[in-house]
Design an enzyme around this catalytic site. Structure first.
Site, PDB file in Angstrom:
ATOM      1  N   GLU B 264       0.899  -1.156   0.000  1.00 22.55           N
ATOM      2  CA  GLU B 264       0.000   0.000   0.000  1.00 22.55           C
ATOM      3  C   GLU B 264       0.932   1.198   0.000  1.00 22.55           C
ATOM      4  O   GLU B 264       1.716   1.368   0.932  1.00 22.55           O
ATOM      5  CB  GLU B 264      -0.892  -0.085   1.239  1.00 22.55           C
ATOM      6  CG  GLU B 264      -2.070   0.834   1.208  1.00 22.55           C
ATOM      7  CD  GLU B 264      -1.826   2.034   2.086  1.00 22.55           C
ATOM      8  OE1 GLU B 264      -1.271   3.019   1.562  1.00 22.55           O
ATOM      9  OE2 GLU B 264      -2.190   1.978   3.269  1.00 22.55           O
ATOM     10  N   CYS B 301      -2.608   7.744   5.089  1.00 18.91           N
ATOM     11  CA  CYS B 301      -2.592   7.330   3.684  1.00 18.91           C
ATOM     12  C   CYS B 301      -3.765   7.930   2.931  1.00 18.91           C
ATOM     13  O   CYS B 301      -3.728   8.060   1.713  1.00 18.91           O
ATOM     14  CB  CYS B 301      -2.687   5.813   3.568  1.00 18.91           C
ATOM     15  SG  CYS B 301      -1.615   4.934   4.675  1.00 18.91           S
TER      16      CYS B 301
END
Lengths: 523, 523
Positions: B264, B301
């Site tokens: 990720e 994120c």
């Protein structure tokens, strides 16, 4: 319908202008008419951009229409009639009866995916309710799967119908809501044109957007590499050689946006003969083994290329019976001149290896690209020390490993690479050894069989035609069976999205009547 | 419990001998005691071989024990008490309240996966009955999922608990039946040791095989590369930078047996302000946006790094309100000195770009690695022409794109790379434009939000914390939520396997009481 040497780009039949390529009859070694025109890079871009434009309307059309489209493809393939079987047989050397069976399988596969589409389980509909009173409040969260985008499919030589233009990769990608651009296999160009036109006709009848399906022809590797590299393409399906599959993986990884490649590549399908089974029915097993080994001239991905047993009188009985059974098998025509030459060279190399003995052969007589079956034997130490003995030889050849004891047999199991299948022949007397083999084979193979033969891959919900590398490039998937659709899907979560903008599958009223996971419980 | 500078290799606390490394307090810029010993290649091999040996016994232990193990990890993490929060705060600059919330989330995540393990849906149990009368007969076919094998997990800097040693990757891999080898993040080594010892204690209490869990420490990139390259490792979980993720993907692909990497990596989380929403509540939206942007010093994120709206008076109101709200935000301490310097450099570069205007800033005062928030504005043409404006800047900065019209707004949506999230603020008056945005955003993002803020990722069944490249290296998966377990599983088909050698989930009597797909019907 006749064969004109065309590609299909959206609704158009196009005669490519980037050179010509002809199909070839491996039984007669004669080139076949007509000449096919190869795609220019503009043709390729045209097909990919049409697929890109088709993606949203295609994936958002009602599931019932998508299912009908798949069924209509099957109907239109059947409508082609005997011409399809005749052409496929001329192009592949495969007998008509086998191709009729393969056609039935291809159509059943399309119909299975129509059922999968109607069931809607593949959407993985999942709802978690809003919890406005919680601190912090939980929003309304809903998850469903959508297609990855346009998929490039590479036809395989060994199944000119079931793993080609409208084969499993195409059927599962279309079922997932992904447009498909096929790169036709040059070994069966006429078959490919006939099937591609059937797909096009079905798309027209069902009102699918232009670009839902195209099929390109190319003379060399460039067109396939360019297809995998095109930004509109979001996944790749391939069945073929290890080198071919890895080249596509490399191309897909080198993109600005890497994409998944599902390459089914290389498997030698170990076949374990445990002592009880050998003692009980070694000779019968040998006949079944030889039938499996030579089926389709050994050109099945699941061909048993490795036989592992304990050295001794029972294994000798098996080998003797296999020798007799193999001698009765005539030489069969292989799919292409290239495959035939590769087989001949590989068998010659194996025959020269120290510690490897040629123990049986099939008949040698045959015309065209006929292959003589061959059975070798070695011991575990030789096998473990020589990685060449683990390489797949595509064709009717296998290698017996005579192990000195159970530990050697288990060591061979631990040593081998990933496989599509692993087979155990065992009786109740073998249960302890079978139990010790199982955890290793679960880690090595996509499918584990007891007391059967690995050739013959059922198209159903529980099938896994996959396995760890190098059997495939992605062990998490199968290329045959209902769950093959999962390769072309990804999840999307919708947070507090207004009802009218949600996919149908995720709306409160559950208009599709799906089994859904709601607040952690399957309903 | 105190912190001793140790790794955990199986049951052993080991002080590594390949150099030392210390944690660092980003608020004071002081190094923290004690010195941690780094792993030798022998340490690494030891952890990997223990994991390999643990795989079969761990995955074959009863699911109830596996679930209890996950719950016991949560209990033992809570048992650490205030020391864990104090140390994590010293190492990360994050406030205690945030870390207490993160600890709760980490434990809830472990408990959610315990429930997932008990439910057993992840096994995807599928049975197709034998059809002995059919021509050819159909064998008995059963499919279930098993773990891929030992998993390497890389701790992330920005969630020292929830995405680290016992975070989502570890929890989902253990739930899938995979042993885990963690590479501790050097930004929070003490936190890592405390949590690793809690996991070890839980493994001991629950009688898990040694090697089910290990944690390594390294001074440079070599240990991570070596871990991904070790033959025993079969999958990788990573959260971090795009460069870091891609380096692991490259290493994983270069192996003799390539393995999946779930990285990720990079997302700028576009935030669309449609005209109706801007007109209705532009100023309120601005406050929420600034809160989301500066939460955790912009180190989420899902931080909203791109704001897209139509140029005009309403967008000006939003910008003015955001400017005021941002000015009220003090400078916050970033996680590490490296992250801070990278942020300072990136903001300086952005400030110098032609066509990009700095429109607002947060407070500048702060000690240690304090970051000043910054808001920029540009037009669509400048954005579309400059790929640097699409690069993630990790920290509290965002870029407003003032579009001349709806077509430009849609063009920006089509242009952006893959994202973890995409947010739409819309009222009923915006439904047409929102409807036109949706198909594009479904193709770009893992999660689509309406009228909310992307920071804050719920741990539940419907969550998708994933998305197309470069948001992740594998768009087919999520790293948060129940279905994260699917990353570490692969299907195995059992053909005519005797009942006593079948996994429990696939036996006729359904001893686990699972929902199973039987002959194509969910039962």
């Amino acid at each position: 319908m006749n064969i004109q040497g065309d590609m299909i780009i959206g609704r158009q039949a196009v005669h490519g202008s980037a050179g010509t390529v002809r199909a070839f009859n491996p039984a007669t070694r004669a080139e076949l008419e007509p000449a096919f025109g190869a795609a220019t890079m503009d043709d390729l871009a045209g097909a990919c951009l049409l697929a890109e434009a088709a993606f949203d309307p295609y994936r958002n059309a009602p599931l019932e229409r998508r299912a009908r489209f798949l069924e209509t493809i099957a109907d239109r393939i059947m409508d082609i009639g005997p011409l399809l079987i005749e052409r496929a047989s001329a192009e592949s050397g495969l007998p008509a009866a086998r191709l009729e069976g393969e056609r039935a399988r291809t159509c059943n596969q399309l119909r299975l995916f129509a059922k999968v589409v109607r069931d809607g389980h593949f959407l993985a509909a999942t709802l978690d309710s809003a919890l406005p009173q919680r601190t912090p409040p939980r929003p309304d969260l809903r998850m469903g799967k959508i297609g990855l985008g346009p998929v490039a499919v590479f036809g395989a030589s060994n199944f000119p119908l079931a793993f080609s233009v409208a084969g499993g990769d195409t059927a599962s990608a279309l079922a997932a809501g992904c447009p498909v651009v096929v790169k036709a296999h040059n070994a069966h160009l006429g078959t490919s044109e006939l099937v591609a036109k059937a797909v096009r006709q079905a798309a027209e009848e069902c009102g699918m957007p232009e670009g839902t399906f195209s099929m390109l022809i190319g003379t060399g590797f460039e067109i396939g590499q360019a297809l995998v590299s095109h930004p509109a393409i979001k996944a790749v399906g391939f069945t073929g050689s290890r080198a071919g599959g890895l080249a596509l993986v490399t191309a897909a990884q080198a993109r600005k946006e890497p994409i998944p490649v599902y390459a089914e590549m290389s498997s030698i399908n170990p076949f374990f003969l445990l002592p009880g089974a050998l003692a009980a029915c070694g000779a019968t097993l040998a006949q079944g083994f030889v039938d499996s080994l030579t089926m389709g001239v050994g050109q099945f991905c699941t061909n048993p290329g490795l036989v592992i047993g304990l050295a001794g009188a029972e294994l000798d009985v098996f080998r003797t019976a296999a020798t007799e059974a193999l001698a009765a098998k005539g030489a069969g025509t292989m799919l292409t001149a290239g495959i035939h030459q590769t087989y001949v060279d590989a068998v010659a190399r194996r025959s020269g290896l120290a510690g490897v003995e040629l123990v049986a052969q099939g008949g040698a007589e045959g015309c065209g690209c006929a292959a003589q079956a061959a059975l070798y034997q070695t011991d575990a130490a030789t096998f473990l020390a020589n990685s060449a003995l683990e390489e797949e030889i595509f064709g009717p050849t296998s290698l017996i490993i005579a192990c000195a004891n159970e530990n050697e047999l288990l060591e061979v199991a631990r040593h081998i690479e990933g496989q599509l299948t692993a087979t155990i022949h065992a009786t109740a007397a073998d249960r302890d050894l079978a139990g010790r083999l199982m955890p290793t084979l679960e880690r090595k193979a996509g499918r584990i069989l007891f007391n059967g033969f690995p050739t013959g891959v059922e198209v159903c919900h529980a099938m896994v035609h996959g396995g760890p590398f190098p059997a495939t490039s992605d062990s998490r998937t199968t290329s045959v069976g209902a769950t093959a659709i999962e390769r072309f899907l990804r999840p999307v979560c919708y947070q507090d999205v207004p009802a009218e903008l949600l996919p149908e599958a995720l709306r409160d009223e559950n208009p599709l009547g799906l089994a859904r996971m709601v607040d952690g419980t399957l309903q």
